[in-house]
Each structure stands twice: as C-alpha cells, then as structure tokens.
Motif scaffolding. Structure first.
Motif: not given
Length: 344
Positions: A45-46, A51-54, A59-60, A73-74
């Motif tokens: 998923l990552i 996954v995103s932040s701000k 992607a790590d 988290i989508n």
C-alpha cells in the motif's frame, strides 16, 4: 491513550502517531490497522502511493514515524469475488498444456482492477482455459507473469499451471540476464533522439504527485527501481533541411521491465510517444504542424503508439527457446503511412 485510528471520507483512513510512536512506517501502520492487514500488504500500500502526509505521498516503507505525525491512507476497495470466465475472443499464437501465447489487442485490460472488474484478459483466459488457471499467481491475476498496458498491443505469454508460472516468472524477474528472455517493442515518438542508437539508464518509481504515473528517480532513493531501455531509430518521418524530424519509428529492447518503462524513458529524453496523453500531453500541438491528412491521422490515433512485437523465452518444461513476433497492427500501419506522406 486515545485511539489513533480515525474514519475519514470514503475509503480514506487517518492515523495519528501518539507520543510513544516510533520505528518504521510499515511496521507502525500494521500495528495500528490490526489483523485485517498484514505487514507485506501494508508495505505494498505504501509503495503504491496510497499513503500521504501533509499533502505529499509517502512511498518509503522505512520512513521513521515520529510522535504527532498524521498519515492519510487510501484503502482500496475490498477484494471482489474470484473473476468469472467471459467469452472474449483471443488471438492465440501458440498453446500447449503449460502455456498460452496471445496477441493482445488495444483496449484490453490484462487483469481485473478498480474500474475494470470485467472484460479483461483474465476473464477471457478463465473462459478459454477453464479451472486449470485457478490459484496460479493469485486470484486476480491467474497465470499472468507479465503485462502490457491497456492500450499497448502485442505478444504476451500466460502460464497454465504452477510449474510454468514459477519458471516463467523467474525468467521475467531475471530480465533475460541469464536466460533467453527477450522483449522488443516498436513505437512512434515525437522528434528523433540525437543518437540513432543508444541506452537509457534511468531508475523509475511512483510519481510523488500522482500515484498512477511513474517518474524518473535519483539513483539510490527509496522507491527507485533500476530501469534500462535500449533503443534504435528505424525510420524518421517529416525530415527537415536542418536534419531534425517531426517523428520517428523506434525499436526498444527492455533490459528491465518496469511499469510504463518505455513511455517514461522516451519522454525523459524529450521524445514521448505519439498519442500518449499521460507522458506526452505537452507535445499534442505538434500535430498542428502537419498537413491535413497526417494531422488528422495523428489527432485521431486514440492510444499511445506502442506495440510489443517480439517475445522470446525458454519453455518451462521442454527448455526449448521459443520466439514469437507479431506485425504492427492496422492502426499503427495507417499512422506510419500518413506520416510518410508528409513532404517537408
């Protein structure tokens, strides 16, 4: 301690790291999401950009989590039932008890996914092969050992049993370095490369701004996968007195097999594929430089101009080196003929 897991809109979940949060992102997320998601699933998923932040994609999987971090988290739609067979015509080049080789037409999605749960190559294969494909390579991708984009035409091989799937998968993973595997494509690109023959060595990974796209990455970055394409210019169209060309027919041989590899690599060196609305949208107006017949042909070409014309591999049971070639489809031939009519 407050619950770090919060429901957001649709399939979006939000996780907030508390004061004790630490360690790798994939491990921390797995602990928060519970038994429904394994660590390997979370890692995928990552890496797939879910996954995103701000507002930025993370992607790590090895990113360090710190107290106060907030991650969105989508979560993909729940797994659908096993794909069903559908009577979709197949252009079969070869078939035996171990494998089937086909010529894939434009518009055919290889395996079920969001937006394309039916009408795929997998549905056609299940109908054609029956239960023999069951469980080989996963529920959604039975027998699939490599893929072509929806609008890319050309030759594909599919495994019909576990032994064949394992053997063929190893060949594709090896990228032909120690096996007879070889893949060759023909494409029509804007302009022509300065060198008529060359190699593009540029790692690829998820585009941080759009998870559906791939982008060239700096070597050594977390999500950078080695990607090497060898190309040769076969023909130049609309050659001008200054030795430039409006478009070219190129042959590409893959030393690796990354998603969208040829499309991204050719765009990276300034020569995206004709009809590629994802990686070559900025070149669309170049068609306006053409006479009406060629302009109409280019504007009416509804896909990226890419064809997988040759595939070579070792038969998983007999060891025989098998080679299949598929001529250019009618739409690409028509496009080439239209470009040849241009007299600059």
């Amino acid at each position: 301690m407050s619950d770090p897991f919060k429901q957001a809109s649709g399939n979006m979940k939000v996780l907030t790291a508390d004061e004790n949060a630490e360690g790798r992102l994939d491990a921390w997320m797995t602990a928060q999401l519970g038994e429904e998601f394994s660590r390997s699933r979370v890692k995928v998923l990552i890496k797939e950009g879910n996954v995103s932040s701000k507002g930025k994609v993370v992607a790590d999987p090895q990113k360090k989590v710190r107290p106060g971090d907030i991650f969105e988290i989508n979560l993909p739609e729940p797994e659908d039932p096993t794909p069903k067979g559908e009577d979709i015509p197949l252009d079969i080049l070869y078939e035996d008890d171990d494998l089937i080789v086909i010529s894939k037409p434009s518009g055919l999605v290889v395996h079920p996914a969001a937006g394309n749960w039916t009408g795929t190559l997998v549905n056609a294969l299940i109908h054609h092969c029956g239960e023999s494909l069951s469980g080989i390579g996963g529920v959604r991708r039975p027998g699939i050992v490599h893929r072509l984009d929806k609008d890319t035409t050309g030759v594909m091989v599919v495994a019909k049993n576990d032994v064949a799937h394992r053997h063929l998968s190893q060949q594709f993973a090896d990228h032909g370095r120690t096996t007879p595997l070889e893949r060759a494509y023909q494409a029509i690109v804007w302009g022509h490369p300065r060198s008529l023959k060359g190699m593009i060595d540029a790692p690829l990974g998820r585009d941080t701004g759009d998870r559906t796209r791939r982008a060239v990455k700096r070597p050594g970055t977390a999500d950078a996968d080695e990607a090497i394409t060898h190309y040769e210019v076969l023909e130049r169209f609309c050659e001008k007195p200054d030795a430039t060309s409006l478009a070219s027919l190129v042959e590409c041989h893959l030393e690796t097999g990354r998603t969208h590899q040829i499309r991204v690599h050719m765009a990276h060196i300034g020569h995206p594929l004709l009809g590629d609305t994802v990686y070559g949208a900025g070149f669309k107006t170049k068609a306006n430089l053409l006479p009406e017949v060629a302009k109409k042909a280019v504007n009416g070409f509804g896909r990226q101009a890419l064809h997988a014309y040759m595939l070579q591999f070792e038969h998983p049971r007999t060891g025989e080196v098998m080679r299949f070639e598929v001529p250019l489809p009618d739409d690409l031939i028509a496009l080439i003929e239209a470009l040849r009519t241009v007299d600059v």
